[in-house]
Design an enzyme around this catalytic site. Structure first.
Site, PDB file in Angstrom:
ATOM      1  N   GLY A   1      27.525 -18.971  47.683  1.00  0.00           N
ATOM      2  CA  GLY A   1      26.701 -20.101  48.104  1.00  0.00           C
ATOM      3  C   GLY A   1      26.347 -21.047  46.970  1.00  0.00           C
ATOM      4  O   GLY A   1      25.459 -21.887  47.110  1.00  0.00           O
TER       5      GLY A   1
ATOM      6  N   LYS B   1      25.809 -15.836  58.606  1.00  0.00           N
ATOM      7  CA  LYS B   1      24.446 -15.596  58.099  1.00  0.00           C
ATOM      8  C   LYS B   1      23.393 -15.986  59.163  1.00  0.00           C
ATOM      9  O   LYS B   1      23.653 -15.851  60.347  1.00  0.00           O
ATOM     10  CB  LYS B   1      24.221 -16.307  56.770  1.00  0.00           C
ATOM     11  CG  LYS B   1      25.327 -15.978  55.753  1.00  0.00           C
ATOM     12  CD  LYS B   1      24.993 -16.394  54.367  1.00  0.00           C
ATOM     13  CE  LYS B   1      26.196 -16.165  53.461  1.00  0.00           C
ATOM     14  NZ  LYS B   1      25.913 -16.401  52.059  1.00  0.00           N
TER      15      LYS B   1
ATOM     16  N   HIS C   1      26.298  -6.470  51.888  1.00  0.00           N
ATOM     17  CA  HIS C   1      26.359  -7.844  51.370  1.00  0.00           C
ATOM     18  C   HIS C   1      25.309  -8.004  50.267  1.00  0.00           C
ATOM     19  O   HIS C   1      24.218  -7.420  50.359  1.00  0.00           O
ATOM     20  CB  HIS C   1      26.101  -8.834  52.509  1.00  0.00           C
ATOM     21  CG  HIS C   1      26.366 -10.247  52.110  1.00  0.00           C
ATOM     22  ND1 HIS C   1      25.457 -10.982  51.393  1.00  0.00           N
ATOM     23  CD2 HIS C   1      27.440 -11.045  52.299  1.00  0.00           C
ATOM     24  CE1 HIS C   1      25.965 -12.187  51.168  1.00  0.00           C
ATOM     25  NE2 HIS C   1      27.168 -12.249  51.704  1.00  0.00           N
TER      26      HIS C   1
ATOM     27  N   SER D   1      32.148 -18.875  47.713  1.00  0.00           N
ATOM     28  CA  SER D   1      32.505 -20.289  47.757  1.00  0.00           C
ATOM     29  C   SER D   1      33.992 -20.542  47.999  1.00  0.00           C
ATOM     30  O   SER D   1      34.583 -21.440  47.395  1.00  0.00           O
ATOM     31  CB  SER D   1      32.034 -20.998  46.476  1.00  0.00           C
ATOM     32  OG  SER D   1      30.623 -20.874  46.343  1.00  0.00           O
TER      33      SER D   1
ATOM     34  N   ASN E   1      31.257 -15.264  57.674  1.00  0.00           N
ATOM     35  CA  ASN E   1      29.899 -14.715  57.729  1.00  0.00           C
ATOM     36  C   ASN E   1      28.945 -15.878  57.971  1.00  0.00           C
ATOM     37  O   ASN E   1      28.682 -16.665  57.072  1.00  0.00           O
ATOM     38  CB  ASN E   1      29.598 -14.023  56.388  1.00  0.00           C
ATOM     39  CG  ASN E   1      28.150 -13.593  56.273  1.00  0.00           C
ATOM     40  OD1 ASN E   1      27.410 -13.585  57.257  1.00  0.00           O
ATOM     41  ND2 ASN E   1      27.739 -13.241  55.060  1.00  0.00           N
TER      42      ASN E   1
ATOM     43  N   GLU F   1      32.651  -9.809  46.029  1.00  0.00           N
ATOM     44  CA  GLU F   1      31.874 -11.033  46.099  1.00  0.00           C
ATOM     45  C   GLU F   1      30.978 -11.135  44.870  1.00  0.00           C
ATOM     46  O   GLU F   1      29.850 -10.597  44.875  1.00  0.00           O
ATOM     47  CB  GLU F   1      31.005 -11.033  47.363  1.00  0.00           C
ATOM     48  CG  GLU F   1      31.795 -10.996  48.644  1.00  0.00           C
ATOM     49  CD  GLU F   1      31.045 -11.687  49.774  1.00  0.00           C
ATOM     50  OE1 GLU F   1      31.633 -12.599  50.360  1.00  0.00           O
ATOM     51  OE2 GLU F   1      29.889 -11.354  50.027  1.00  0.00           O
TER      52      GLU F   1
ATOM     53  N   GLU G   1      23.232 -10.213  49.637  1.00  0.00           N
ATOM     54  CA  GLU G   1      21.911 -10.643  50.116  1.00  0.00           C
ATOM     55  C   GLU G   1      21.134  -9.456  50.695  1.00  0.00           C
ATOM     56  O   GLU G   1      19.919  -9.356  50.516  1.00  0.00           O
ATOM     57  CB  GLU G   1      22.073 -11.778  51.146  1.00  0.00           C
ATOM     58  CG  GLU G   1      22.491 -13.073  50.456  1.00  0.00           C
ATOM     59  CD  GLU G   1      23.294 -14.040  51.314  1.00  0.00           C
ATOM     60  OE1 GLU G   1      23.330 -13.891  52.550  1.00  0.00           O
ATOM     61  OE2 GLU G   1      23.922 -14.952  50.728  1.00  0.00           O
TER      62      GLU G   1
HETATM   63  C1  PEP Z   1      29.161 -14.772  51.620  1.00  0.00           C
HETATM   64  O1  PEP Z   1      27.956 -14.861  51.765  1.00  0.00           O
HETATM   65  O2  PEP Z   1      29.753 -13.735  52.019  1.00  0.00           O
HETATM   66  C2  PEP Z   1      29.863 -15.874  50.969  1.00  0.00           C
HETATM   67  C3  PEP Z   1      31.003 -15.633  50.416  1.00  0.00           C
HETATM   68  O3  PEP Z   1      29.221 -17.101  50.988  1.00  0.00           O
HETATM   69  P1  PEP Z   1      29.824 -18.519  50.465  1.00  0.00           P
HETATM   70  O4  PEP Z   1      31.255 -18.593  50.979  1.00  0.00           O
HETATM   71  O5  PEP Z   1      28.942 -19.536  51.074  1.00  0.00           O
HETATM   72  O6  PEP Z   1      29.772 -18.475  48.982  1.00  0.00           O
END
Ligand code: PEP
Length: 250
Positions: free
Chosen positions: A169, A8, A93, A208, A6, A163, A95
């Protein structure tokens, strides 16, 4: 196993095409049955689809409209995404849920649009840190599943991504045991609602994921791959994560 990046709100067009090319090159020899997806910003989708044609890499969108067309300024429909060559659409997601008002009801409409237009929705669920501290992980995650999959009749073409919001992040990852616990809960909820086909539904972990922690996460019995944010912007890291998925499978 399935690994999806992803991107973003990142990359210029040149960066997107070059990252896509590097990923396609990196996974073409060694991905042995691992599905690979990358989700660039909408405006680079066509260029990235072109650049990855003939490779094992499939392309996805980071979002999709809840409506099929009409007076919805700024939206992009599932039919448009399918026409441009997308395979996946990330839906719900955290976000989008936290910053853009995507409620479970909105997410359910997006899932239905994706399915109706031949896309595979990657449906994201996950708890905040406060919810985890309050012992509400199962409640929150199964509640999001129930709401987000309200219009779904079968699990065909459904991917679920767990998630935890506190791990996105932040550099903080769920431990393999924490991930497995929630994935097992998701699997059993899906089995209760949809039956035995839940065993085949890809359950991705996101939060992460990096080359250093991917293998241990992917080795968990109910972790079927990853949704990768930050590390998907670096081709070498993302390809290493795909290789970890292949190792976990083998
Ligand atoms: C995401 O936004 O789907 C995600 C998992 O981000 P990160 O790997 O940066 O934590």
């Amino acid at each position: 196993m399935l690994v999806v990046g992803n991107w973003k709100l990142n990359t210029t067009q040149a960066e997107a095409v070059s990252l896509a090319a590097d990923v396609a090159r990196g996974v073409s020899d060694a991905n042995s049955g691992v599905g690979v997806g990358i989700c660039p910003p909408y405006v680079w989708l066509e260029a990235v689809v072109e650049r990855t044609a003939g490779s094992p890499v499939r392309v996805g969108a980071q979002n999709v409209a809840a409506q099929d067309g009409g007076a919805y300024t700024g939206e992009v429909s599932a039919a448009m995404l399918a026409e441009v060559g997308c395979t996946y659409a990330i839906v719900g997601h955290s976000e989008r849920r936290a910053l853009f008002g995507d409620t479970d009801e909105v997410v359910a409409a997006k899932v239905s649009q994706a399915l109706a237009n031949g896309l595979t929705p990657i449906v994201c669920v996950g708890e905040t840190l406060d919810e985890r501290k309050a012992g509400r992980v199962e409640d929150v995650v199964t509640g999001q599943l129930a709401g987000s999959l309200a219009g779904v009749e079968s699990l065909e073409r459904i991917v679920v991504a767990y998630e935890p919001v506190w791990a996105i992040g932040t550099g903080e990852t769920a431990t393999p045991d924490q991930a497995q616990d929630v994935h097992a809960t998701i699997r059993s909820w899906l089995r209760d609602r949809f039956g035995a086909s839940a065993a085949q539904t890809p359950l991705l972990y996101g939060g992460s994921v990096k080359p250093a922690n991917a293998l241990e996460l992917f080795r968990q019995p109910d972790v079927d791959g990853g949704l990768v944010g930050g590390a998907s912007l670096d081709a070498e890291s993302f390809v290493a994560i795909v290789h970890a998925a292949a190792d976990a499978e083998g």
